[in-house]
Design a protein around this motif. Structure first.
Motif, PDB file in Angstrom:
ATOM      1  N   GLN A  10      -7.792  -6.682  -0.791  1.00 28.14           N
ATOM      2  CA  GLN A  10      -7.206  -5.885   0.290  1.00 28.14           C
ATOM      3  C   GLN A  10      -8.074  -4.682   0.652  1.00 28.14           C
ATOM      4  OE1 GLN A  10      -3.473  -5.056  -1.627  1.00 28.14           O
ATOM      5  NE2 GLN A  10      -2.445  -6.811  -0.705  1.00 28.14           N
ATOM      6  N   LYS A  11      -8.960  -4.300  -0.251  1.00 28.43           N
ATOM      7  CA  LYS A  11      -9.779  -3.112  -0.038  1.00 28.43           C
ATOM      8  C   LYS A  11     -10.657  -3.264   1.203  1.00 28.43           C
ATOM      9  CE  LYS A  11     -12.462   0.238  -2.715  1.00 28.43           C
ATOM     10  NZ  LYS A  11     -13.001   0.555  -4.067  1.00 28.43           N
ATOM     11  N   GLN A  40      -9.728   7.874   0.811  1.00 28.71           N
ATOM     12  CA  GLN A  40     -10.327   6.997  -0.183  1.00 28.71           C
ATOM     13  C   GLN A  40      -9.371   5.829  -0.435  1.00 28.71           C
ATOM     14  OE1 GLN A  40     -13.454   7.661  -1.389  1.00 28.71           O
ATOM     15  NE2 GLN A  40     -13.445   9.446  -0.025  1.00 28.71           N
ATOM     16  N   VAL A  41      -9.900   4.727  -0.961  1.00 27.40           N
ATOM     17  CA  VAL A  41      -9.076   3.550  -1.245  1.00 27.40           C
ATOM     18  C   VAL A  41      -9.181   3.209  -2.729  1.00 27.40           C
ATOM     19  CG1 VAL A  41      -8.572   1.148  -0.648  1.00 27.40           C
ATOM     20  CG2 VAL A  41      -9.523   2.681   1.089  1.00 27.40           C
ATOM     21  N   SER A  42      -8.017   3.014  -3.374  1.00 26.55           N
ATOM     22  CA  SER A  42      -7.987   2.720  -4.802  1.00 26.55           C
ATOM     23  C   SER A  42      -7.102   1.497  -5.070  1.00 26.55           C
ATOM     24  CB  SER A  42      -7.443   3.928  -5.574  1.00 26.55           C
ATOM     25  OG  SER A  42      -7.297   3.633  -6.940  1.00 26.55           O
ATOM     26  N   VAL A  43      -7.572   0.599  -5.937  1.00 22.80           N
ATOM     27  CA  VAL A  43      -6.806  -0.603  -6.293  1.00 22.80           C
ATOM     28  C   VAL A  43      -6.003  -0.345  -7.568  1.00 22.80           C
ATOM     29  CG1 VAL A  43      -6.917  -3.047  -6.897  1.00 22.80           C
ATOM     30  CG2 VAL A  43      -8.550  -2.098  -5.247  1.00 22.80           C
ATOM     31  N   GLU A  67      -7.838  -6.298  -5.082  1.00 24.78           N
ATOM     32  CA  GLU A  67      -9.213  -5.973  -4.725  1.00 24.78           C
ATOM     33  C   GLU A  67      -9.564  -6.522  -3.341  1.00 24.78           C
ATOM     34  OE1 GLU A  67     -12.414  -3.807  -5.379  1.00 24.78           O
ATOM     35  OE2 GLU A  67     -11.010  -4.101  -7.040  1.00 24.78           O
ATOM     36  N   SER A 126       0.845  -1.201   0.000  1.00 20.41           N
ATOM     37  CA  SER A 126       0.000   0.000   0.000  1.00 20.41           C
ATOM     38  C   SER A 126       0.875   1.244   0.000  1.00 20.41           C
ATOM     39  CB  SER A 126      -0.917   0.014   1.231  1.00 20.41           C
ATOM     40  OG  SER A 126      -0.151   0.131   2.418  1.00 20.41           O
ATOM     41  N   ILE A 169     -10.568  -1.045   4.696  1.00 18.68           N
ATOM     42  CA  ILE A 169     -11.761  -0.341   5.166  1.00 18.68           C
ATOM     43  C   ILE A 169     -12.268  -0.945   6.479  1.00 18.68           C
ATOM     44  CG2 ILE A 169     -14.181   0.185   4.625  1.00 18.68           C
ATOM     45  CD1 ILE A 169     -13.302   0.286   1.646  1.00 18.68           C
ATOM     46  N   THR A 176      -5.582   9.422  -0.902  1.00 16.05           N
ATOM     47  CA  THR A 176      -5.974   8.124  -1.454  1.00 16.05           C
ATOM     48  C   THR A 176      -4.969   7.061  -1.018  1.00 16.05           C
ATOM     49  OG1 THR A 176      -6.979   9.146  -3.408  1.00 16.05           O
ATOM     50  CG2 THR A 176      -6.407   6.808  -3.568  1.00 16.05           C
TER      51      THR A 176
END
Length: 292
Positions: free
Chosen positions: A235-236, A271-274, A233, A208, A240, A227
């Motif tokens: 890990q999202k 925010q979280v982005s893959v 995916e 990350s 969270i 971000t």
């Protein structure tokens, strides 16, 4: 007569480099984690010692090359060794001298260095004396050997004195009131990464990173939008957490550090982005600041 110079903090992963730099500065600006390889980029702290300005440069740990990101981290440490006026080599008291021997081979420019035996509060005096004695065979290579206990600030003054003695005469390179030349957004990103390391286990912290999208400064309040980038995916959901509990803990930890440093209230939007395989994607790494 004033002196000034750059001093690189070098050592294996988790030797205590960031902790020492924060302690010498008296402020937490560098990310600290019990997990190895938490530091990815060089950062600095400007420490005044009488008529000497010491710019400490924190570096990623010396380790084997693996992913493209790991190669970048090792290159960062090696460049810092070549660019500085002096090196402080951190050697945890429990380490064998083999790590130091590897450092000597890497120090091609033969930059002057001090050995700092760290974590001395974790062993008996007998073990400490044995470890100090094991470095006697290398006495011609280093300027001084100083044992330190970072939490108790033992050895700090001795370290600053020896560094000051060895730095060149120079006008100050920065305003003596400055704590660092780092960008605020880089420090804040480090605080968020620290929150990830504190609250998420296994490989996720290493896969990350954090990008600061924007900072809006208002009177008495900073609004930070960031971000968190992850590789998979799956890990999202872990980042969270159930009902958003995990990302709330990450945000709370980072926000407290931001407010302590800035002296203002902080609003933090995460925010979280893959981005699949980002640690191996050279173009993407350069895009987010990991330039070779």
């Amino acid at each position: 007569m004033t002196k000034a110079g750059f001093v690189s903090l070098i050592g294996r992963p988790n030797a205590g480099k960031s902790t020492l730099m924060n302690s010498l500065l008296g402020e937490n600006i560098a990310m600290v984690s019990q997990k190895a390889n938490a530091t990815r980029k060089r950062s600095n702290a400007i420490v005044m010692h009488k008529d000497t300005q010491i710019i400490f440069v924190d570096t990623p740990g010396l380790h084997e090359r693996e992913k493209v990101l790991n190669q970048y981290m090792l290159d960062e440490a090696l460049k810092a060794m070549g660019d500085c006026d002096m090196i402080v080599y951190l050697a945890p008291v429990t380490d064998s001298v083999e790590h130091y021997e590897k450092f000597l081979k890497l120090n091609n420019n033969r930059v002057k260095h001090i050995i700092v035996i760290s974590k001395i509060d974790q062993v008996s005096q007998e073990k400490l004396f044995k470890r100090i004695a094991s470095y006697n065979q290398f006495a011609s290579h280093f300027e001084a050997l100083i044992p330190v206990a970072i939490p108790k600030k033992v050895g700090h003054e001795d370290l600053l004195k020896v560094i000051s003695k060895n730095l060149p005469e120079s006008p100050f390179l920065y305003d003596p009131e400055d704590l660092t030349s780092e960008l605020v957004r880089d420090i804040y990103a480090g605080f968020i990464r620290e929150g990830i390391f504190e609250n998420v286990s296994d490989e996720i912290p290493y896969e990350s990173d954090v990008l600061i999208d924007s900072i809006e400064e208002e009177k008495g309040l900073d609004k930070i939008y960031a971000t968190i980038i992850i590789e998979k995916e799956s890990q999202k959901g872990i980042i969270i957490g159930k009902g958003g509990e995990s990302i709330k803990r990450i945000g709370k930890s980072a926000r407290e550090k931001i407010e302590r440093l800035s002296g203002k209230k902080a609003y933090l939007n995460l925010q979280v982005s893959v981005k699949k395989g980002w640690t191996k994607d050279k173009a993407f790494l350069e895009e987010i600041g990991y330039k070779a």
